[in-house]
Design a protein around this motif. Structure first.
Motif, PDB file in Angstrom:
ATOM      1  N   ARG A   7       0.819  -1.217   0.000  1.00  0.00           N
ATOM      2  CA  ARG A   7       0.000   0.000   0.000  1.00  0.00           C
ATOM      3  C   ARG A   7       0.850   1.262   0.000  1.00  0.00           C
ATOM      4  N   GLY A   8       2.148   1.099  -0.239  1.00  0.00           N
ATOM      5  CA  GLY A   8       3.034   2.252  -0.374  1.00  0.00           C
ATOM      6  C   GLY A   8       3.680   2.744   0.905  1.00  0.00           C
ATOM      7  N   ALA A   9       3.457   2.065   2.028  1.00  0.00           N
ATOM      8  CA  ALA A   9       4.062   2.480   3.299  1.00  0.00           C
ATOM      9  C   ALA A   9       5.540   2.100   3.327  1.00  0.00           C
ATOM     10  N   ARG A  10       6.260   2.812   4.171  1.00  0.00           N
ATOM     11  CA  ARG A  10       7.692   2.531   4.367  1.00  0.00           C
ATOM     12  C   ARG A  10       7.851   1.889   5.742  1.00  0.00           C
ATOM     13  N   VAL A  11       8.086   0.576   5.767  1.00  0.00           N
ATOM     14  CA  VAL A  11       8.217  -0.153   7.027  1.00  0.00           C
ATOM     15  C   VAL A  11       9.627   0.057   7.565  1.00  0.00           C
ATOM     16  N   LEU A  12       9.694   0.670   8.738  1.00  0.00           N
ATOM     17  CA  LEU A  12      10.977   1.006   9.352  1.00  0.00           C
ATOM     18  C   LEU A  12      11.595  -0.167  10.098  1.00  0.00           C
ATOM     19  N   GLY A  13      10.771  -1.082  10.568  1.00  0.00           N
ATOM     20  CA  GLY A  13      11.273  -2.235  11.306  1.00  0.00           C
ATOM     21  C   GLY A  13      10.181  -2.858  12.141  1.00  0.00           C
ATOM     22  N   SER A  14      10.572  -3.862  12.919  1.00  0.00           N
ATOM     23  CA  SER A  14       9.598  -4.601  13.719  1.00  0.00           C
ATOM     24  C   SER A  14      10.261  -5.148  14.976  1.00  0.00           C
ATOM     25  N   LYS A  15       9.419  -5.493  15.936  1.00  0.00           N
ATOM     26  CA  LYS A  15       9.878  -6.133  17.167  1.00  0.00           C
ATOM     27  C   LYS A  15       8.834  -7.158  17.590  1.00  0.00           C
ATOM     28  N   ILE A  16       9.319  -8.240  18.187  1.00  0.00           N
ATOM     29  CA  ILE A  16       8.452  -9.286  18.715  1.00  0.00           C
ATOM     30  C   ILE A  16       8.656  -9.334  20.224  1.00  0.00           C
ATOM     31  N   ALA A  17       7.577  -9.188  20.967  1.00  0.00           N
ATOM     32  CA  ALA A  17       7.625  -9.287  22.431  1.00  0.00           C
ATOM     33  C   ALA A  17       7.129 -10.667  22.831  1.00  0.00           C
ATOM     34  N   VAL A  18       7.998 -11.428  23.460  1.00  0.00           N
ATOM     35  CA  VAL A  18       7.662 -12.788  23.892  1.00  0.00           C
ATOM     36  C   VAL A  18       7.075 -12.722  25.295  1.00  0.00           C
ATOM     37  N   TRP A  19       5.921 -13.336  25.451  1.00  0.00           N
ATOM     38  CA  TRP A  19       5.181 -13.227  26.697  1.00  0.00           C
ATOM     39  C   TRP A  19       5.479 -14.365  27.672  1.00  0.00           C
ATOM     40  N   ALA A  20       6.381 -15.278  27.322  1.00  0.00           N
ATOM     41  CA  ALA A  20       6.746 -16.371  28.234  1.00  0.00           C
ATOM     42  C   ALA A  20       7.298 -15.762  29.522  1.00  0.00           C
ATOM     43  N   GLU A  21       6.895 -16.286  30.649  1.00  0.00           N
ATOM     44  CA  GLU A  21       7.233 -15.721  31.957  1.00  0.00           C
ATOM     45  C   GLU A  21       8.728 -15.432  32.122  1.00  0.00           C
ATOM     46  N   SER A  22       9.567 -16.360  31.703  1.00  0.00           N
ATOM     47  CA  SER A  22      11.013 -16.194  31.913  1.00  0.00           C
ATOM     48  C   SER A  22      11.620 -15.059  31.091  1.00  0.00           C
ATOM     49  N   ARG A  23      10.987 -14.668  30.017  1.00  0.00           N
ATOM     50  CA  ARG A  23      11.542 -13.643  29.136  1.00  0.00           C
ATOM     51  C   ARG A  23      10.732 -12.357  29.085  1.00  0.00           C
ATOM     52  N   ARG A  24       9.578 -12.356  29.694  1.00  0.00           N
ATOM     53  CA  ARG A  24       8.609 -11.279  29.485  1.00  0.00           C
ATOM     54  C   ARG A  24       9.172  -9.885  29.716  1.00  0.00           C
ATOM     55  N   GLU A  25       9.695  -9.619  30.888  1.00  0.00           N
ATOM     56  CA  GLU A  25      10.113  -8.253  31.224  1.00  0.00           C
ATOM     57  C   GLU A  25      11.173  -7.733  30.250  1.00  0.00           C
ATOM     58  N   LYS A  26      12.205  -8.545  30.001  1.00  0.00           N
ATOM     59  CA  LYS A  26      13.273  -8.113  29.098  1.00  0.00           C
ATOM     60  C   LYS A  26      12.763  -7.983  27.665  1.00  0.00           C
ATOM     61  N   SER A  27      11.947  -8.926  27.241  1.00  0.00           N
ATOM     62  CA  SER A  27      11.438  -8.912  25.873  1.00  0.00           C
ATOM     63  C   SER A  27      10.563  -7.687  25.614  1.00  0.00           C
ATOM     64  N   VAL A  28       9.691  -7.356  26.554  1.00  0.00           N
ATOM     65  CA  VAL A  28       8.828  -6.186  26.401  1.00  0.00           C
ATOM     66  C   VAL A  28       9.669  -4.911  26.398  1.00  0.00           C
ATOM     67  N   LYS A  29      10.620  -4.832  27.319  1.00  0.00           N
ATOM     68  CA  LYS A  29      11.503  -3.662  27.393  1.00  0.00           C
ATOM     69  C   LYS A  29      12.285  -3.489  26.083  1.00  0.00           C
ATOM     70  N   ASP A  30      12.815  -4.583  25.549  1.00  0.00           N
ATOM     71  CA  ASP A  30      13.563  -4.526  24.284  1.00  0.00           C
ATOM     72  C   ASP A  30      12.673  -4.110  23.116  1.00  0.00           C
ATOM     73  N   ALA A  31      11.444  -4.609  23.092  1.00  0.00           N
ATOM     74  CA  ALA A  31      10.516  -4.250  22.010  1.00  0.00           C
ATOM     75  C   ALA A  31      10.174  -2.768  22.065  1.00  0.00           C
ATOM     76  N   VAL A  32       9.861  -2.270  23.254  1.00  0.00           N
ATOM     77  CA  VAL A  32       9.517  -0.847  23.413  1.00  0.00           C
ATOM     78  C   VAL A  32      10.707   0.031  23.044  1.00  0.00           C
TER      79      VAL A  32
END
Length: 158
Positions: free
Chosen positions: A123-148
């Protein structure tokens, strides 16, 4: 920059990350609106068994972050349907956020990102990038922080 965070959240996880991202972007000096796609029908949403009641408009934003969960190893069907009906977004800056439970990214996460990226670029947009936040308990806090943090860096203040 006026940024819209448009997301669908089935369990509240994507909503939670979208809120944290909005706060980070506001602190960086952006005008930010969060808009949730809402549906009528079964939950969890199944293709053909729901209707999108609220489909946020991308036109008012300089940049958009699209956020959605993985469901059954692919992009949630609500976001899939929403994205397939997006208008032209010529030159609009886009970032992608995906949330998922399982820590292995290729079990739905990378495919969801690829689908969203393809729909935006077609549709003509310019995708700058992406992040995946993993909700598994052992990774949640770091994964969310890294995504944000990662998504915030894609949309620097002007």
């Amino acid at each position: 920059m006026k940024i819209g965070i448009i997301y669908y959240s089935q369990t509240g996880h994507t909503r939670s990350v979208a809120g944290k991202l909005a706060k980070a972007l506001e602190e960086a000096g952006h005008g930010v609106s969060t808009e949730e796609i809402t549906i009528k029908g079964e939950s969890p949403a199944q293709p053909g068994k729901f209707e999108i009641v609220r489909a946020p408009d991308v036109a008012d934003y300089d940049a958009v972050v699209f956020g959605a969960p993985v469901q059954a190893f692919s992009l949630n069907p609500v976001m899939k349907k929403y994205m397939q009906n997006l208008p032209r977004m010529e030159g609009k800056k886009v970032a992608i956020l995906v949330t998922k439970q399982l820590p292995v990214l290729w079990l739905g996460g990378t495919g969801a990102v690829a689908f969203m990226k393809k729909e935006c670029e077609s549709r003509g947009a310019r995708v700058l990038g992406s992040k995946i936040a993993v909700w598994a308990e052992s990774r949640r806090e770091k994964s969310v922080k890294d995504a944000v943090s990662g998504l915030s860096k894609l949309l620097p203040s002007s």
